[in-house]
Design an enzyme around this catalytic site. Sequence first.
Site, PDB file in Angstrom:
ATOM      1  N   ARG A  60       0.858  -1.173   0.000  1.00  0.00           N
ATOM      2  CA  ARG A  60       0.000   0.000   0.000  1.00  0.00           C
ATOM      3  C   ARG A  60       0.899   1.230   0.000  1.00  0.00           C
ATOM      4  O   ARG A  60       2.107   1.131   0.115  1.00  0.00           O
ATOM      5  CB  ARG A  60      -0.995   0.010   1.165  1.00  0.00           C
ATOM      6  CG  ARG A  60      -0.640  -0.700   2.427  1.00  0.00           C
ATOM      7  CD  ARG A  60       0.497  -0.087   3.197  1.00  0.00           C
ATOM      8  NE  ARG A  60       0.266   1.323   3.466  1.00  0.00           N
ATOM      9  CZ  ARG A  60       1.223   2.209   3.694  1.00  0.00           C
ATOM     10  NH1 ARG A  60       2.501   1.843   3.655  1.00  0.00           N
ATOM     11  NH2 ARG A  60       0.952   3.471   3.932  1.00  0.00           N
ATOM     12  N   GLY A  61       0.271   2.380  -0.178  1.00  0.00           N
ATOM     13  CA  GLY A  61       1.036   3.598  -0.375  1.00  0.00           C
ATOM     14  C   GLY A  61       1.096   3.910  -1.863  1.00  0.00           C
ATOM     15  O   GLY A  61       1.452   3.049  -2.674  1.00  0.00           O
ATOM     16  N   ARG A 102      -7.232   0.387  -6.785  1.00  0.00           N
ATOM     17  CA  ARG A 102      -7.225   1.489  -5.810  1.00  0.00           C
ATOM     18  C   ARG A 102      -7.474   2.792  -6.572  1.00  0.00           C
ATOM     19  O   ARG A 102      -6.542   3.382  -7.109  1.00  0.00           O
ATOM     20  CB  ARG A 102      -5.879   1.565  -5.067  1.00  0.00           C
ATOM     21  CG  ARG A 102      -5.446   0.325  -4.300  1.00  0.00           C
ATOM     22  CD  ARG A 102      -6.338  -0.024  -3.118  1.00  0.00           C
ATOM     23  NE  ARG A 102      -6.518   1.034  -2.153  1.00  0.00           N
ATOM     24  CZ  ARG A 102      -5.683   1.311  -1.147  1.00  0.00           C
ATOM     25  NH1 ARG A 102      -4.581   0.611  -0.992  1.00  0.00           N
ATOM     26  NH2 ARG A 102      -5.943   2.289  -0.298  1.00  0.00           N
ATOM     27  N   GLN A 209      -1.973   2.084  10.122  1.00  0.00           N
ATOM     28  CA  GLN A 209      -0.681   2.155   9.423  1.00  0.00           C
ATOM     29  C   GLN A 209       0.362   2.917  10.234  1.00  0.00           C
ATOM     30  O   GLN A 209       1.556   2.616  10.154  1.00  0.00           O
ATOM     31  CB  GLN A 209      -0.848   2.822   8.051  1.00  0.00           C
ATOM     32  CG  GLN A 209      -1.704   2.047   7.080  1.00  0.00           C
ATOM     33  CD  GLN A 209      -3.117   2.607   7.020  1.00  0.00           C
ATOM     34  OE1 GLN A 209      -3.680   3.003   8.051  1.00  0.00           O
ATOM     35  NE2 GLN A 209      -3.698   2.636   5.840  1.00  0.00           N
ATOM     36  N   ASP A 250      -2.014  10.793  -1.757  1.00  0.00           N
ATOM     37  CA  ASP A 250      -2.357   9.853  -2.817  1.00  0.00           C
ATOM     38  C   ASP A 250      -2.745  10.558  -4.114  1.00  0.00           C
ATOM     39  O   ASP A 250      -2.710   9.960  -5.179  1.00  0.00           O
ATOM     40  CB  ASP A 250      -3.495   8.937  -2.362  1.00  0.00           C
ATOM     41  CG  ASP A 250      -3.014   7.948  -1.324  1.00  0.00           C
ATOM     42  OD1 ASP A 250      -2.752   6.796  -1.678  1.00  0.00           O
ATOM     43  OD2 ASP A 250      -2.872   8.336  -0.148  1.00  0.00           O
ATOM     44  N   ASN A 260      -5.495  12.382   1.002  1.00  0.00           N
ATOM     45  CA  ASN A 260      -4.614  11.506   1.777  1.00  0.00           C
ATOM     46  C   ASN A 260      -5.484  10.656   2.699  1.00  0.00           C
ATOM     47  O   ASN A 260      -6.708  10.776   2.736  1.00  0.00           O
ATOM     48  CB  ASN A 260      -3.596  12.325   2.575  1.00  0.00           C
ATOM     49  CG  ASN A 260      -2.469  11.461   3.117  1.00  0.00           C
ATOM     50  OD1 ASN A 260      -1.875  10.665   2.390  1.00  0.00           O
ATOM     51  ND2 ASN A 260      -2.157  11.593   4.386  1.00  0.00           N
ATOM     52  N   LYS A 261      -4.845   9.778   3.422  1.00  0.00           N
ATOM     53  CA  LYS A 261      -5.546   8.828   4.275  1.00  0.00           C
ATOM     54  C   LYS A 261      -6.572   9.524   5.157  1.00  0.00           C
ATOM     55  O   LYS A 261      -6.333  10.613   5.670  1.00  0.00           O
ATOM     56  CB  LYS A 261      -4.534   8.062   5.137  1.00  0.00           C
ATOM     57  CG  LYS A 261      -5.123   6.990   6.022  1.00  0.00           C
ATOM     58  CD  LYS A 261      -5.947   5.959   5.242  1.00  0.00           C
ATOM     59  CE  LYS A 261      -5.175   5.258   4.156  1.00  0.00           C
ATOM     60  NZ  LYS A 261      -6.033   4.323   3.379  1.00  0.00           N
TER      61      LYS A 261
END
Length: 358
Positions: A60-61, A102, A209, A250, A260-261
Amino acid sequence: MSSLLSRAPLSGADWFAVELDPATREVVMLDQRLLPGEVRYHRFHKPDDVANAIRDMVVRGAPAIGIAAAYALALVARDEQGDAKMFLVANGMAGRILNGTRPTAINLAWSIARMARRAGEVADLDPETRFEGMLAEAEAIHREDVAACRRMGALGADDVPDGAVILTHCNAGALATGGYGTALGVVRAAHAQGKNVRVLADETRPYLQGARLTAWELQQDGIPVEVITDSMAGHFLQRGEIQFVVVGSDRIAANADVANKIGTYSVAVLANRHEVPFTVAAPWSTVDLRTRSGADIPIEQRSREEVARVGNTWMVADGIACRHPGFDITPAALIDAIYTERGVVRPKAGERPDVLLG
C-alpha cells in the site's frame, strides 16, 4: 532481508516493500498486513496475483502500488509469447485490472500509462527483448521514486526546526514508496542533518498504518518515535508539544487540494488552529493537473470489516453498519508547503503545483 533477491534491493535498504527478482522473474512483496508482529515476504508469479495483493493491501502507499503495477506489467511481457497485437491486448487487459484496484491513488494510473507507452515501443521485438524492455522501464520507475523521495526529503528537512516534535499520519515511509519515503523521507533527512527530531505517529484508524508501520520503520532507523491515538493529536497540539506536521498524499489536484488517508483533514484543521506548519511530501507523479480540485478526486470506499474488526476481535455487533471512506480531502488553504522532487509549492501563499512546470 536482501538475501531474498538475486541482486541488491533498489530500495537501497535491507528491507523493501516491493521488488522484482530478475533471477526468478517474480514480484516479491513484504506483507504489510502482518507488521510489526511478523516480517514475511510473498512471491507473486502472475499479474492478477499482484493486482489482488494491491487490492488486499499486502502492499500500500501510492508510489509503492504504482511500482507494483509496473512490475506486474513486466510479468505480462514475460508470459505473453505471441505477436505484437497479442502482447498489447494482454498488456491493456492487465492494466485495466490493475487500475481498478485502488481508484484514489493517481500514481497507479500514472505508472500504468507509462508502462503502456513502453509496451508500444517494444511490442514488435522478440518476447525476451520485450520483457527486458518492460522490466527496465519498471525498474526506472522504481529508481526514480527513490531518488525523488531523497530530493523531497532534503527540501522538507530545511523547514523542520531543530528539536522539533513532528506529527505524522498514516504511513508515508519506505514501506509506502520505492524506498526512503515521502513524509518519513523528510523526517529521515532532518535526522541525517543532525537535527534533534522525534516523532509522534498517529495510529491512523482503522488500518493502523501509523502504529504498525510508521513506528516500525522509525525504530529500524533509530529515530525516536511514540505512538498516539488519532484522538490525541489535538491534545498535544494544544499543549504546544508538536512543532511540525508532515504527511504524504495519494493525489494532489491542480489547485493544491490534497487527498490523503482518512483523518488527514482533521489533523490539518488542528494544526492550523494551533499555528503549527502543516506540510505534504509527495512525488510529482502524485500531482494530477487534470483534476481541478479535491472535489473531483474519487474517494475509495473500503470494507465494513476493516472498521468493525481489530485483528481477530470484532468491535461492532452484527447488523450495525460502518462507513469507511479510505481518504479525505485537505483544502489548499490549510497547507503550508508541498514538497516534491521538482521543488516546493506553498499553497497558503497562493502557489499551485503548476508553478513547478517548465
